[in-house]
Design a protein around this motif. Structure first.
Motif, short mmCIF file in Angstrom:
data_model
loop_
_atom_site.label_atom_id
_atom_site.label_comp_id
_atom_site.label_asym_id
_atom_site.label_seq_id
_atom_site.Cartn_x
_atom_site.Cartn_y
_atom_site.Cartn_z
N SER A 153 28.71 4.82 -11.02
CA SER A 153 28.97 3.47 -10.52
C SER A 153 28.27 2.39 -11.33
CB SER A 153 28.52 3.36 -9.06
OG SER A 153 27.12 3.49 -8.96
N GLY A 154 27.26 2.75 -12.10
CA GLY A 154 26.51 1.76 -12.86
C GLY A 154 25.52 0.98 -12.01
N LYS A 155 25.39 1.36 -10.75
CA LYS A 155 24.46 0.67 -9.84
C LYS A 155 23.11 1.38 -9.85
CE LYS A 155 27.99 -0.97 -6.65
NZ LYS A 155 28.48 -0.93 -5.28
N SER A 156 22.13 0.68 -9.35
CA SER A 156 20.78 1.22 -9.28
C SER A 156 20.73 2.40 -8.30
CB SER A 156 19.81 0.13 -8.82
OG SER A 156 18.53 0.66 -8.60
N TYR A 157 19.92 3.38 -8.63
CA TYR A 157 19.66 4.48 -7.69
C TYR A 157 18.89 3.96 -6.48
CZ TYR A 157 20.81 8.05 -11.23
OH TYR A 157 21.44 8.84 -12.13
N ILE A 158 18.13 2.92 -6.68
CA ILE A 158 17.20 2.43 -5.67
C ILE A 158 17.87 1.36 -4.81
CG2 ILE A 158 14.97 1.31 -5.30
CD1 ILE A 158 14.25 2.35 -8.17
N ASP A 159 17.87 1.58 -3.49
CA ASP A 159 18.41 0.58 -2.57
C ASP A 159 17.35 -0.46 -2.22
OD1 ASP A 159 20.86 1.88 -2.49
OD2 ASP A 159 20.32 3.10 -0.77
N GLU A 160 16.11 0.00 -2.08
CA GLU A 160 15.05 -0.91 -1.65
C GLU A 160 13.69 -0.38 -2.09
OE1 GLU A 160 13.70 -3.02 2.57
OE2 GLU A 160 15.11 -1.36 2.58
N VAL A 161 12.77 -1.28 -2.35
CA VAL A 161 11.38 -0.91 -2.65
C VAL A 161 10.55 -1.30 -1.42
CG1 VAL A 161 9.37 -1.37 -4.09
CG2 VAL A 161 11.63 -1.20 -5.13
N LEU A 162 9.74 -0.36 -0.94
CA LEU A 162 8.89 -0.60 0.22
C LEU A 162 7.42 -0.53 -0.22
CD1 LEU A 162 10.67 1.73 2.79
CD2 LEU A 162 11.01 -0.72 2.48
N ILE A 163 6.64 -1.45 0.28
CA ILE A 163 5.19 -1.43 0.03
C ILE A 163 4.51 -1.49 1.39
CG2 ILE A 163 3.26 -2.52 -1.18
CD1 ILE A 163 5.28 -3.84 -3.04
N PRO A 164 4.38 -0.32 2.04
CA PRO A 164 3.79 -0.33 3.38
C PRO A 164 2.28 -0.59 3.39
CG PRO A 164 4.27 1.91 2.71
CD PRO A 164 4.81 1.01 1.64
N LYS A 165 1.65 -0.37 2.23
CA LYS A 165 0.20 -0.54 2.16
C LYS A 165 -0.16 -1.27 0.88
CE LYS A 165 -3.97 2.33 2.07
NZ LYS A 165 -4.42 3.71 1.98
N CYS A 166 -0.83 -2.40 1.05
CA CYS A 166 -1.33 -3.17 -0.08
C CYS A 166 -2.57 -3.90 0.42
CB CYS A 166 -0.27 -4.13 -0.61
SG CYS A 166 -0.77 -4.96 -2.12
N THR A 167 -3.65 -3.17 0.53
CA THR A 167 -4.88 -3.69 1.11
C THR A 167 -5.80 -4.21 -0.01
OG1 THR A 167 -4.67 -2.01 2.81
CG2 THR A 167 -6.77 -3.14 2.67
N GLN A 168 -6.25 -5.43 0.16
CA GLN A 168 -7.11 -6.08 -0.84
C GLN A 168 -8.57 -5.81 -0.54
OE1 GLN A 168 -7.15 -10.36 -0.52
NE2 GLN A 168 -7.51 -10.61 -2.70
N PHE A 169 -9.31 -5.40 -1.58
CA PHE A 169 -10.76 -5.19 -1.50
C PHE A 169 -11.42 -5.93 -2.65
CE2 PHE A 169 -8.98 -1.24 0.28
CZ PHE A 169 -9.61 -1.24 1.53
N ARG A 170 -12.50 -6.57 -2.37
CA ARG A 170 -13.25 -7.24 -3.43
C ARG A 170 -14.09 -6.18 -4.15
NH1 ARG A 170 -16.77 -12.61 -2.61
NH2 ARG A 170 -17.39 -12.75 -4.79
N SER A 171 -13.95 -6.12 -5.47
CA SER A 171 -14.66 -5.06 -6.19
C SER A 171 -15.83 -5.56 -7.00
CB SER A 171 -13.68 -4.30 -7.10
OG SER A 171 -13.19 -5.16 -8.09
N ASP A 172 -15.99 -6.87 -7.15
CA ASP A 172 -17.19 -7.34 -7.85
C ASP A 172 -18.23 -7.68 -6.78
OD1 ASP A 172 -16.10 -9.61 -6.76
OD2 ASP A 172 -16.14 -10.79 -8.60
N GLY A 173 -19.42 -7.37 -7.04
CA GLY A 173 -20.55 -7.51 -6.11
C GLY A 173 -20.58 -8.72 -5.34
#
Length: 173
Positions: A153-173
Motif C-alpha cells: 500500500s505504500g503506507k506506514s506500518y505504524i498507525d500511532e506512536v504512544l508515549i505512556p511514560k515520560c517522567t522528567q527528573f533533574r539530573s544536575d545537583g
C-alpha cells in the motif's frame, strides 16, 4: 302449454351449494395437510457456533501494541540537565507485528540513537506538552524512516506512536 311456461321461466338465482361445499372441503384438506407436514417436521436443527472459526482478515486488522524502547534520555536545552524516563510504544495492525518486531530488533541501536538525538535537541516546551504531540510526530517520522513502509500500500506500518511514560527528573545537583 305447461311446457312452454317452464321453458320460458328464468332459472332460479340461488347459491351453488354443491360448488361451495366442494371448495370448502378442498381448503380444509389443504389446511390439514400443511399442518400435518409442519407437525411432522420438528423445525430447523439447532445451530451451534464454531468457537474456533474466526475471521482471519478481521484478526489481521486488529490493532496491536509493540514496545519500541524503554530508556532514559537527557535534555540540557534549558541550561539544566534533565533526564526523561521514557517508554515508547507503537500501534500497528496485527498482520505487521512479526515484520516490525524483526525490523526493530535489527535496527535497535540506530533507533535508540535517533530517539536520544530527538530528546537532546527537543525544545523544553515539546517535552512539557500534555499529549507530547510534537515529540510523537517526530518519533513517528524517525521510525518510518528506519522501519520502512508497507510495500503493497505504500503506507506506514505504524498507525500511532504512544508515549505512556515520560517522567522528567533533574539530573544536575
Amino acid at each position: 302449454m305447461p311446457d312452454e311456461e317452464t321453458q320460458a321461466a328464468p332459472p332460479k338465482g340461488g347459491l351453488p351449494i354443491k360448488t361451495l361445499a366442494a371448495v370448502a372441503v378442498v381448503v380444509i384438506i389443504e389446511a390439514v395437510v400443511i399442518i400435518g407436514v409442519f407437525m411432522l417436521n420438528s423445525g430447523p436443527e439447532q445451530v451451534a457456533a464454531d468457537e474456533l472459526a474466526t475471521d482471519v482478515v478481521a484478526m489481521a486488522e486488529q490493532p496491536a501494541e509493540l514496545l519500541v524502547i524503554a530508556e532514559k534520555f537527557q535534555n540540557t536545552r534549558t541550561g539544566r540537565a534533565y533526564l526523561y524516563d521514557t517508554e515508547v510504544y507503537i500501534v500497528c495492525k496485527s498482520k505487521f507485528l512479526g515484520t516490525l518486531e524483526s525490523r526493530l530488533e535489527t535496527n535497535r541501536a540506530q533507533i535508540s540513537s535517533d530517539l536520544a538525538f530527538l530528546f537532546r535537541r527537543a525544545e523544553p516546551s515539546f517535552l512539557l506538552e500534555p499529549d507530547l504531540s510534537t515529540l510523537r510526530r517526530q518519533i513517528h517520522a524517525v521510525l518510518d524512516s528506519r522501519l520502512g513502509k508497507d510495500e503493497d500500500s505504500g503506507k506506514s506500518y505504524i498507525d500511532e506512536v504512544l508515549i505512556p511514560k515520560c517522567t522528567q527528573f533533574r539530573s544536575d545537583g
